[in-house]
Write an enzyme that holds these catalytic residues in place. Structure first.
Site, PDB file in Angstrom:
ATOM      1  N   SER A  90       0.833  -1.195   0.000  1.00 11.49           N
ATOM      2  CA  SER A  90       0.000   0.000   0.000  1.00 11.49           C
ATOM      3  C   SER A  90       0.871   1.250   0.000  1.00 11.49           C
ATOM      4  O   SER A  90       1.797   1.381   0.797  1.00 11.49           O
ATOM      5  CB  SER A  90      -0.907  -0.001   1.239  1.00 11.49           C
ATOM      6  OG  SER A  90      -1.705   1.154   1.258  1.00 11.49           O
ATOM      7  N   GLY A  91       0.563   2.182  -0.920  1.00  8.02           N
ATOM      8  CA  GLY A  91       1.322   3.417  -1.021  1.00  8.02           C
ATOM      9  C   GLY A  91       2.476   3.349  -1.994  1.00  8.02           C
ATOM     10  O   GLY A  91       3.233   4.308  -2.132  1.00  8.02           O
ATOM     11  N   THR A 115      -2.202   2.237  -7.953  1.00  4.80           N
ATOM     12  CA  THR A 115      -3.383   2.832  -8.583  1.00  4.80           C
ATOM     13  C   THR A 115      -2.986   3.827  -9.665  1.00  4.80           C
ATOM     14  O   THR A 115      -3.575   3.852 -10.759  1.00  4.80           O
ATOM     15  CB  THR A 115      -4.244   3.528  -7.507  1.00  4.80           C
ATOM     16  OG1 THR A 115      -4.660   2.555  -6.544  1.00  4.80           O
ATOM     17  CG2 THR A 115      -5.459   4.183  -8.124  1.00  4.80           C
ATOM     18  N   ASN A 172      -1.112   6.176   2.672  1.00  2.03           N
ATOM     19  CA  ASN A 172      -1.435   6.544   1.291  1.00  2.03           C
ATOM     20  C   ASN A 172      -2.676   7.434   1.293  1.00  2.03           C
ATOM     21  O   ASN A 172      -3.679   7.086   1.893  1.00  2.03           O
ATOM     22  CB  ASN A 172      -1.700   5.263   0.471  1.00  2.03           C
ATOM     23  CG  ASN A 172      -1.868   5.550  -1.004  1.00  2.03           C
ATOM     24  OD1 ASN A 172      -1.843   6.691  -1.434  1.00  2.03           O
ATOM     25  ND2 ASN A 172      -2.039   4.495  -1.784  1.00  2.03           N
ATOM     26  N   SER A 220      -5.570   5.408  -1.083  1.00  2.00           N
ATOM     27  CA  SER A 220      -5.359   3.968  -1.006  1.00  2.00           C
ATOM     28  C   SER A 220      -6.593   3.221  -1.510  1.00  2.00           C
ATOM     29  O   SER A 220      -7.724   3.507  -1.109  1.00  2.00           O
ATOM     30  CB  SER A 220      -5.075   3.564   0.445  1.00  2.00           C
ATOM     31  OG  SER A 220      -4.926   2.159   0.547  1.00  2.00           O
ATOM     32  N   SER A 221      -6.372   2.258  -2.388  1.00  2.00           N
ATOM     33  CA  SER A 221      -7.475   1.415  -2.865  1.00  2.00           C
ATOM     34  C   SER A 221      -7.875   0.460  -1.752  1.00  2.00           C
ATOM     35  O   SER A 221      -7.070  -0.364  -1.327  1.00  2.00           O
ATOM     36  CB  SER A 221      -7.047   0.616  -4.102  1.00  2.00           C
ATOM     37  OG  SER A 221      -6.765   1.468  -5.180  1.00  2.00           O
ATOM     38  N   GLY A 266      -2.025  -3.903  -1.873  1.00  2.00           N
ATOM     39  CA  GLY A 266      -0.697  -4.449  -1.621  1.00  2.00           C
ATOM     40  C   GLY A 266      -0.601  -5.094  -0.245  1.00  2.00           C
ATOM     41  O   GLY A 266      -1.533  -5.049   0.563  1.00  2.00           O
ATOM     42  N   GLU A 284       0.000  -5.659   3.508  1.00  2.59           N
ATOM     43  CA  GLU A 284      -0.232  -4.700   4.597  1.00  2.59           C
ATOM     44  C   GLU A 284       0.227  -5.281   5.931  1.00  2.59           C
ATOM     45  O   GLU A 284      -0.088  -6.421   6.277  1.00  2.59           O
ATOM     46  CB  GLU A 284      -1.730  -4.336   4.686  1.00  2.59           C
ATOM     47  CG  GLU A 284      -2.207  -3.511   3.501  1.00  2.59           C
ATOM     48  CD  GLU A 284      -3.624  -3.024   3.657  1.00  2.59           C
ATOM     49  OE1 GLU A 284      -4.027  -2.151   2.869  1.00  2.59           O
ATOM     50  OE2 GLU A 284      -4.331  -3.516   4.569  1.00  2.59           O
TER      51      GLU A 284
END
Length: 1009
Positions: A104-105, A109, A156, A159-160, A387, A389
């Site tokens: 994540s981050g 995306t 993020n 973040s998705s 991603g 985590e």
């Protein structure tokens, strides 16, 4: 070329490192990051480092630089891998996919958006409207899905909080024709609770900060996010974007996609309902739970299209069916009511998001597709999924997310590492085995039937009785205690980072993650009281009702337990991996350089950890030791046989392998290839690129050659066809000509015996080829007929006939009646019938004139009215001989005036029935006379006789035509050298014609009868 990047930027491909070890890898990665080179290749894999700033390496110019280029022809870029996937799909009609992975981050995306923009930019060069519409919907769908599926986290800003896999369908031209989006595991728990410093989904803040005052008033909302329990945690969190402007962009995108205004209204009503639900509070009055504020309940009922009483009942009571079929209502305690409210809010948002994805799919799905008609439908898949985590408190959501990443890593290992090495062994290629970590053991730990963690969770959820999270953890400790990648405080009593009966740890490929078991069972069961489902299904809002189809079942019909959340997620991820495995994969491996979102900080330890768990070093070793490209001999030969004289157009060798060897030898690639049992292996893309360049140069020549051959074949076919056509046309024309001749002969066979010599016979329509001949034939017939008629005319009448013909030619049909139907007497003054009283006098006078002037004949004589010297109208006699024109006194016929006939230069008459005529002379002293009708026939027209006689005389005697002017607007002449104009009028009561002087000349007054 990528290799031509300056050395100051490091190596553009990790395969080019001097030594493959972690130190050199990290040194090159950091150097390129610090120099602003965020992309680096590992063969066909792109390693992307999040720059945490806007970079000027995208847009139209960059797109044009990468369009149609080979992978290594330009510096590393997302566009390069997107173009490679597109070319593979278009050239080989093979489905491809682009897998974007990282924690994540790391920028997944944004990477997926740039890839989508590139594919949209390079397709549909002809700007077909239906293709542009599909592209717009595919691009705008990102905006909508981000608003409802992304959130600000501590790692993020965008973040998705769901996984997304998009298939883009292409036709045989390579233009997008539609697509399909799959979403995975929306983090719906975020709707009701967020970590400190994080926000709820963007859609809540965009509505509250970007909605109009009227919109918020209709939704019963305030503009302040702090006023709502579900959004107040992130109300003061600072983000890098403007919620108000993004709200407008989302509304615009939804309209472009095709959402109706009613659907958009329903979407934001649901968002408002969730916010209002979060503010509902429950109070206890003894054992009875109540809702103190009726206003909020009525607002929720209004927004959901239901009744306030049914909303309150669903929130405070639960309907239960007993074993005997009896239905009872059980009141909630305060804790159960709060739990039900939150579960309802989460379910509303989850179903709203799923409905939005489904609505987009109905717009972009491929419609009316027929493989036989439209050709093969190929696909490029783009996977943008959460991603890996690791949080301070990791719960059920992180467990599922990390399991998903394990499955994707397993796919990467199988396709990039394991399958590649197995293929070398199968093809008999000499190969030094590369060691790598296979995470299949971790995947089995999670998903294995009856033994895996998901099976243990499902078993606990299905067990009758009170099974708690702690009991479930004990079961896991019992069954998985010996597993090398599972541990808990019970198995490691000295590890104080975990608590007894609360934590367990999994050694993931990306690192150790400690999970809190609290809430695992509830989240896995995903319980939602049936009362809420039935409440929403009975809503008056059709959009909301569509989201809850399971609400139509009554309480007694709901018997089968639904699959648990973990099982549903496992099944969807297994299906996703199977889908990806059947496509040719391209990878984007995203790396997060630091945890503080700094564009200059490169955290070596943080990045080293990501490089290790992404398996990038093993990827470099396999790629460096292996071959970049492999292809069966037949397909390689089919594509590149035109580059070798021994294989084009068809080779005469024993096998395709020998033909491929001939191609490789001719190009000098012997040291860069290896020959397998069924495939050719090419080590570097450079060799393949050289072949592609030569093929691209030859294709136009071959196309021209094929066009020449085909055009020649078409020309010969066309020539044969034209010859046949002309032969048929010739035969048909001859047939039509003969038929015409026979028909003419048949119709005119007896014209000699006909009274009119064939004038009444209708001529047949001639064919086009005989049009001119037909006209000539008709003319010949008319001449023959005229000759036959003239032959029967007595010689004594020929003078009159010639005069009539001359009059007809001179008057040209402009005068309606000119006396052609009667006998012409010519000498009317000598005719006793016409002039009974004066004819004898004229006979004596004419003999004297003849003896005096020696003329041969009188051409015309008659009584006229004309002007004298004083411009008065008088009766006179007009005599025209072959030598002179005489104006005579009407009784004794004495000569008043005589002019030579040779001085006459022309005649002028009118197109009416009047008898006025002007004889023009060379001396410009013209004769203007009005012919009087005698007693022979009072209504005779003698103008034609005068004109015809003079014209015939001039033609025979002088062989020159006499000009005759027929005017419809009066006559123009000269008298005594002066121009005069004669107009004609009628006057009532007038007995005979009379000339009157006018301003322009004279006016001839005629009796009105």
């Amino acid at each position: 070329m990528a290799e031509l990047e300056g050395l100051e930027f490091g190596k553009s491909d990790f395969v080019l490192l001097d030594e493959v070890n972690m130190e050199q890898f990290m040194e090159n990665l950091q150097l390129r990051f610090e120099k602003g080179r965020i992309y680096t290749f590992i063969g066909e894999v792109v390693v992307s480092v999040n720059p945490y700033k806007q970079m000027d390496i995208y847009g139209k110019v960059a797109i044009e630089a990468y369009r149609g280029r080979e992978l290594y022809e330009n510096p590393p870029h997302l566009y390069a891998v997107a173009d490679a996937a597109y070319k593979a799909m278009k050239r080989r009609a093979k489905d491809t996919c682009i897998v974007i992975s990282g924690e994540s981050g790391a920028g997944k995306t944004e990477a997926s958006k740039y890839i989508m923009q590139y594919i949209a930019a390079i397709t549909n060069p002809n700007q077909r409207e239906e293709v542009e519409s599909v592209k717009n919907v595919l691009l705008k769908s990102n905006c909508v899905l981000e608003a409802f599926g992304n959130a600000k986290t501590n790692r993020n800003d965008n973040s998705s909080r769901f996984g997304k896999y998009m298939d883009i369908n292409f036709n045989f031209n390579g233009d997008p024709t539609g697509g399909h989006i799959n979403n995975y595991l929306l983090e719906k728990s975020r709707v009701v609770q967020q970590h400190a410093g994080e926000r709820n989904f963007h859609s809540f803040y965009q509505l509250l900060r970007g909605g109009t005052d009227d919109m918020l008033s209709n939704l019963h909302l305030q503009r302040n996010p702090e006023a709502y329990v579900y959004s107040k945690e992130g109300a003061s969190v600072i983000t890098g974007f403007n919620d108000g402007s993004l709200h407008k962009a989302v509304l615009s995108a939804m309209k472009v996609i095709g959402f109706t205004s009613e659907e958009i209204s329903s979407i934001y009503k649901i968002i408002a309902t969730i916010l209002l639900l979060g503010n509902l509070e429950f109070e206890c009055d003894g054992e009875i739970v109540q809702l103190p504020g009726a206003g909020s309940v009525s607002h929720v009922a209004e927004l959901t299209g239901t009744e306030p009483e049914t909303v309150s009942k669903a929130l405070l009571y639960r309907t239960v069916a007993t074993g005997g079929g009896e239905v009872i209502e059980k009141g909630h305690n305060k804790l159960e009511a709060c739990f039900g409210r939150d579960a309802f809010a989460k379910a509303l948002y989850e179903r709203l998001f799923a409905w939005i994805v489904g609505r987009i799919n109905t717009v972009i799905e491929v419609k009316n597709y027929n493989p036989a008609l439209h050709g093969k439908n190929t696909v490029i898949g783009v996977l943008d999924i959460y991603g890996f985590e690791i949080f301070d408190n990791n719960s059920f959501e992180q467990f599922c997310i990390n399991y998903c990443n394990e499955k994707l890593q397993q796919l990467f290992i199988e396709l990039i590492l394991q399958q590649e090495q197995e293929e070398y062994h199968r093809e008999g290629i000499t190969w030094q085995h590369i060691e790598y970590f296979n995470n299949q053991i971790i995947v089995d730990l999670v998903e294995q039937l009856h033994k895996g963690i998901i099976s243990i969770l499902d078993e606990a959820c299905l067990t009758v009785g009170k099974v708690t999270d702690t009991v479930c953890l004990e079961t896991m400790n019992t069954k998985l205690g010996q597993h090398p990648h599972f541990t808990s405080r019970k198995h490691c009593p000295t590890d104080k980072t975990m608590d007894f009966q609360r934590h367990f740890r999994i050694r993931h490929y990306a690192g150790d993650v400690t999970y809190s078991i609290e809430g695992f069972l509830d989240k896995n069961k995903d319980p939602l009281f049936q009362d809420f489902k039935r409440l929403m299904y009975n809503s008056a809002d059709p959009v909301l009702k569509e989201m809850w189809p399971d609400g139509q079942l009554s309480i007694t019909e709901v018997t089968k337990r639904p699959l648990t959340a973990a099982t549903l997620f496992k099944n969807s991820i297994i299906a996703l991996v199977e889908n990806l495995a059947c496509k040719e994969p391209y990878y984007v491996r995203c790396i997060k350089p630091n945890d503080v979102k700094s564009p200059v900080l490169f955290d070596d330890a943080r990045c080293r950890h990501q490089v290790a768990y992404l398996g990038l070093l093993e990827n470099v070793r396999v790629r460096r030791a292996g071959f970049a490209y492999r292809q069966p001999y037949a397909r390689f030969l089919q594509r590149y046989k035109m580059t070798c004289e021994y294989t084009w157009p068809n080779h005469l060798m024993d096998t395709d392998r020998e033909a491929v060897e001939a191609i490789v030898t001719q190009h000098g690639f012997e040291g860069d290839v290896a020959y397998g049992h069924t495939k050719l292996f090419v080590r570097t893309p450079r060799s393949l690129f050289t072949l592609e360049q030569e093929r691209a140069a030859l294709i136009p020549i071959l196309v021209l050659f094929l066009q020449k051959v085909w055009r020649g074949a078409l020309a010969r076919m066309r020539c044969r066809r034209m010859r046949a056509i002309y032969a048929i046309m010739g035969c048909y024309k001859r047939y039509k000509v003969k038929s015409h001749f026979f028909e003419v002969e048949r119709r005119f066979a007896s014209v000699r015996s006909m009274a009119d010599y064939g004038k009444s016979v209708e001529w047949p329509t001639p064919p086009a080829a005989l049009a001119q001949f037909h006209a000539i034939t008709q003319q010949l017939h008319r001449r023959w007929r005229a000759r036959r008629i003239i032959k029967n005319i007595p010689p004594s009448d020929m003078l009159e006939v010639r005069a009539k013909v001359a009059a007809m030619e001179a008057l040209r049909g402009e005068r309606p009646d000119w006396g052609f139907g009667r006998a012409w007497e010519r000498d009317y003054l000598a005719n006793p019938k016409d002039c009974p009283q004066s004819s004898s006098n004229f006979m004596r006078a004419s003999k004297d004139l003849k003896s005096k002037d020696q003329y041969s004949q009188i051409l015309f004589s008659g009584s006229v009215r004309m002007l004298n010297w004083f411009n008065n109208t008088k009766d006179r006699g007009l005599v025209i001989t072959d030598k002179h024109i005489y104006k005579l006194e009407p009784k004794k016929y004495k000569v008043h005036k005589k002019i030579p006939l040779d001085s006459v230069t022309g005649l002028s008459v009118t197109s009416d029935t009047d008898q006025v005529v002007a004889l023009h002379t060379a001396t410009q002293d013209d004769f203007l006379v009005y012919l009087q009708r005698g007693e022979l026939c009072p209504n005779q027209d003698r103008i034609g006789e005068l004109v015809g006689t003079l014209c015939d005389h001039f033609k025979r005697a002088r062989n020159t035509p006499l000009p005759v002017k027929v005017s419809s607007m009066g006559l123009s002449l000269h008298m005594s050298g002066k121009p005069k104009t004669v107009t004609i009028e009628t006057k009532a009561g007038l007995v005979s014609a009379d000339f009157r002087k006018s301003r322009a000349g004279f006016t001839l007054l005629l009796p009105s009868h």
